[in-house]
Design a protein around this motif. Structure first.
Motif, PDB file in Angstrom:
ATOM      1  N   VAL A 199       0.866  -1.169   0.000  1.00  0.00           N
ATOM      2  CA  VAL A 199       0.000   0.000   0.000  1.00  0.00           C
ATOM      3  C   VAL A 199       0.905   1.222   0.000  1.00  0.00           C
ATOM      4  O   VAL A 199       1.854   1.307   0.779  1.00  0.00           O
ATOM      5  N   VAL A 200       0.635   2.164  -0.891  1.00  0.00           N
ATOM      6  CA  VAL A 200       1.345   3.445  -0.864  1.00  0.00           C
ATOM      7  C   VAL A 200       0.332   4.531  -0.507  1.00  0.00           C
ATOM      8  O   VAL A 200      -0.795   4.539  -1.013  1.00  0.00           O
ATOM      9  N   HIS A 201       0.726   5.423   0.370  1.00  0.00           N
ATOM     10  CA  HIS A 201      -0.160   6.481   0.855  1.00  0.00           C
ATOM     11  C   HIS A 201      -0.400   7.528  -0.228  1.00  0.00           C
ATOM     12  O   HIS A 201      -1.524   7.985  -0.434  1.00  0.00           O
ATOM     13  N   GLY A 202       0.665   7.945  -0.886  1.00  0.00           N
ATOM     14  CA  GLY A 202       0.540   8.891  -1.973  1.00  0.00           C
ATOM     15  C   GLY A 202       0.793  10.340  -1.609  1.00  0.00           C
ATOM     16  O   GLY A 202       1.048  11.165  -2.479  1.00  0.00           O
ATOM     17  N   ASP A 203       0.736  10.676  -0.320  1.00  0.00           N
ATOM     18  CA  ASP A 203       0.996  12.052   0.121  1.00  0.00           C
ATOM     19  C   ASP A 203       1.566  12.018   1.535  1.00  0.00           C
ATOM     20  O   ASP A 203       1.114  12.751   2.419  1.00  0.00           O
ATOM     21  N   SER A 218      -3.984   7.095  -2.304  1.00  0.00           N
ATOM     22  CA  SER A 218      -3.413   5.777  -1.990  1.00  0.00           C
ATOM     23  C   SER A 218      -3.822   4.730  -3.016  1.00  0.00           C
ATOM     24  O   SER A 218      -4.865   4.819  -3.662  1.00  0.00           O
ATOM     25  N   THR A 219      -2.965   3.713  -3.140  1.00  0.00           N
ATOM     26  CA  THR A 219      -3.228   2.586  -4.026  1.00  0.00           C
ATOM     27  C   THR A 219      -2.209   1.502  -3.701  1.00  0.00           C
ATOM     28  O   THR A 219      -1.455   1.621  -2.732  1.00  0.00           O
ATOM     29  N   LEU A 220      -2.193   0.428  -4.470  1.00  0.00           N
ATOM     30  CA  LEU A 220      -1.083  -0.515  -4.399  1.00  0.00           C
ATOM     31  C   LEU A 220      -0.009  -0.027  -5.348  1.00  0.00           C
ATOM     32  O   LEU A 220      -0.306   0.419  -6.466  1.00  0.00           O
ATOM     33  N   GLY A 221       1.221  -0.115  -4.921  1.00  0.00           N
ATOM     34  CA  GLY A 221       2.275   0.375  -5.790  1.00  0.00           C
ATOM     35  C   GLY A 221       3.654   0.135  -5.227  1.00  0.00           C
ATOM     36  O   GLY A 221       3.861  -0.711  -4.353  1.00  0.00           O
ATOM     37  N   ASP A 222       4.597   0.900  -5.732  1.00  0.00           N
ATOM     38  CA  ASP A 222       5.996   0.781  -5.344  1.00  0.00           C
ATOM     39  C   ASP A 222       6.232   1.626  -4.093  1.00  0.00           C
ATOM     40  O   ASP A 222       6.018   2.841  -4.116  1.00  0.00           O
ATOM     41  N   PRO A 223       6.658   1.004  -2.989  1.00  0.00           N
ATOM     42  CA  PRO A 223       6.881   1.784  -1.765  1.00  0.00           C
ATOM     43  C   PRO A 223       7.897   2.906  -1.947  1.00  0.00           C
ATOM     44  O   PRO A 223       7.899   3.870  -1.177  1.00  0.00           O
ATOM     45  N   MET A 224       8.750   2.792  -2.963  1.00  0.00           N
ATOM     46  CA  MET A 224       9.711   3.865  -3.222  1.00  0.00           C
ATOM     47  C   MET A 224       9.013   5.190  -3.538  1.00  0.00           C
ATOM     48  O   MET A 224       9.576   6.263  -3.338  1.00  0.00           O
ATOM     49  N   ALA A 225       7.787   5.116  -4.032  1.00  0.00           N
ATOM     50  CA  ALA A 225       7.059   6.345  -4.333  1.00  0.00           C
ATOM     51  C   ALA A 225       6.801   7.141  -3.059  1.00  0.00           C
ATOM     52  O   ALA A 225       7.020   8.355  -3.009  1.00  0.00           O
ATOM     53  N   ASP A 226       6.329   6.478  -2.012  1.00  0.00           N
ATOM     54  CA  ASP A 226       6.088   7.144  -0.729  1.00  0.00           C
ATOM     55  C   ASP A 226       7.379   7.657  -0.118  1.00  0.00           C
ATOM     56  O   ASP A 226       7.459   8.804   0.340  1.00  0.00           O
TER      57      ASP A 226
END
Length: 354
Positions: free
Chosen positions: A213-217, A241-249
């Motif tokens: 899970v990535v928060h996104g902000d 938020s969505t499923l994704g690459d934790p590196m984004a957060d």
């Protein structure tokens, strides 16, 4: 001691453009929120650029309501149902989220979809430099941010019931496509750096090796800290938020270290050691240790992507402000940040080989 920005903290009277039928809401709450008892008083939180957020007060308890904004909206934006779902699932998995009381997808109640959640009493820090604190206090609060993000990225998405919350791979490619489209849909002036980024970013995205899970902000002012302890008791604002690459957060939060104070409260050029705030290397080392990583390469790409994404978000806020339905009085000013953000992103892209 909390850090307060009076333009963002606290509540105000509900803006005319964001008012709704409070009696209809009270009726809905009496039918759907366990333990609710009126009378109900409604005010609007000053902070928040996207989904309007309200404080609901009764004689015995306070709640928070988040709703879609009124007016014409960009595709896929403001999905309050997703926000409700992810906070409910993560809270049940032991992650610090508010208790979720109810979701309403019936627009006839207050004009747009909304949800009601717990009002969490604690500290919100709007200034990432945490003025008025001792260095040890700042260090402990930043370490709590690091602990909490590592916790989020370590949650078993299948066990949490979130395995279908997003697509499992190609996160950066999908996000670049999404924010390119969102930017084009909200575009008001041509910005050369944005055009270049839209062309270059898809060619440079690293391979994704983990899904969470990535928060996104994920940033300081989207967290509620314990009233006296350096501990995160609630993470807020899950709209992106969505499923994704934790590196984004992780690299999104690192942007605070990489941009000046004039851009999103950055602290590039600040004497962090004197303040007790960890530098990029120390913060990254702690996160890697907590998540089992050796290091984080490709930082220039990640920084270019994050600034590009932020520029697209700001453009959307600005476009809504021109329509007269943005949820914050400063939305028009945010439009002026789009070009500097884009040019900063292109600077990192060139360092990455663009």
């Amino acid at each position: 001691m909390s850090t307060v920005d009076e333009s963002f903290s606290g509540t105000k009277d509900v803006a005319d453009a964001l008012a709704f039928d409070e009696a209809a809401l009270a009726t809905w709450m009496s039918q759907h929120v366990a333990g609710y008892a009126g009378p109900l008083s409604v005010s609007q939180f000053k902070g928040g650029q996207s989904n309007p957020t309200y404080k609901l007060e009764t004689p015995s308890r306070s709640y928070v309501l988040r709703r879609k904004p009124p007016g014409k909206l960009l595709p896929s934006a403001h999905a309050v149902d997703r926000e409700f779902r992810v906070m409910k699932a993560l809270g049940e998995a032991g992650f610090p989220c508010p208790v979720m009381y109810g979701l309403c997808m019936d627009r006839d109640v207050i004009g747009t979809e909304f949800y009601v959640m717990e009002f969490v009493e604690g500290r919100i820090f709007w200034d990432p430099l945490l003025p008025g604190m001792e260095p040890a206090e700042r260090a402990a609060l930043y370490d709590a941010c690091n602990v909490t993000l590592a916790h989020l990225h370590s949650i078993d998405i299948e066990a949490a019931g979130l395995s279908d919350y997003g697509k499992p791979g190609d996160y950066f490619q999908r996000q670049i496509g999404r924010w390119s489209k969102q930017y084009r849909a909200a575009e008001t002036d041509r910005i050369e750096a944005m055009d270049r980024l839209i062309d270059w970013l898809p060619t440079a995205a690293p391979e994704q090796d983990r899904t969470s899970v990535v928060h996104g902000d994920y940033r300081l002012d989207n967290m509620v800290f314990h009233p006296t302890e350096p501990r995160v008791i609630a993470v807020l604002d899950w709209e992106l938020s969505t499923l994704g690459d934790p590196m984004a957060d992780f690299t999104y939060q690192l942007m605070g270290w990489m941009v000046p104070p004039t851009i999103r409260n950055g602290f590039l050029g600040v004497d962090l050691a004197a303040l007790g705030i960890p530098d990029v290397a120390a913060y990254t080392k702690a996160y890697c240790a907590r998540t089992g990583r050796k290091d984080i390469p490709e930082l220039d790409f990640y920084f270019a992507y994050n600034l590009f994404r932020l520029a697209s978000i700001c453009q959307g806020v600005y476009a809504r402000a021109l329509q007269g339905n943005a949820s914050n009085a400063k939305a028009l000013e945010i439009g002026q940040a789009v070009k500097p953000l884009a040019e900063g992103a292109w600077g990192f892209a060139k360092k990455a080989g663009a």
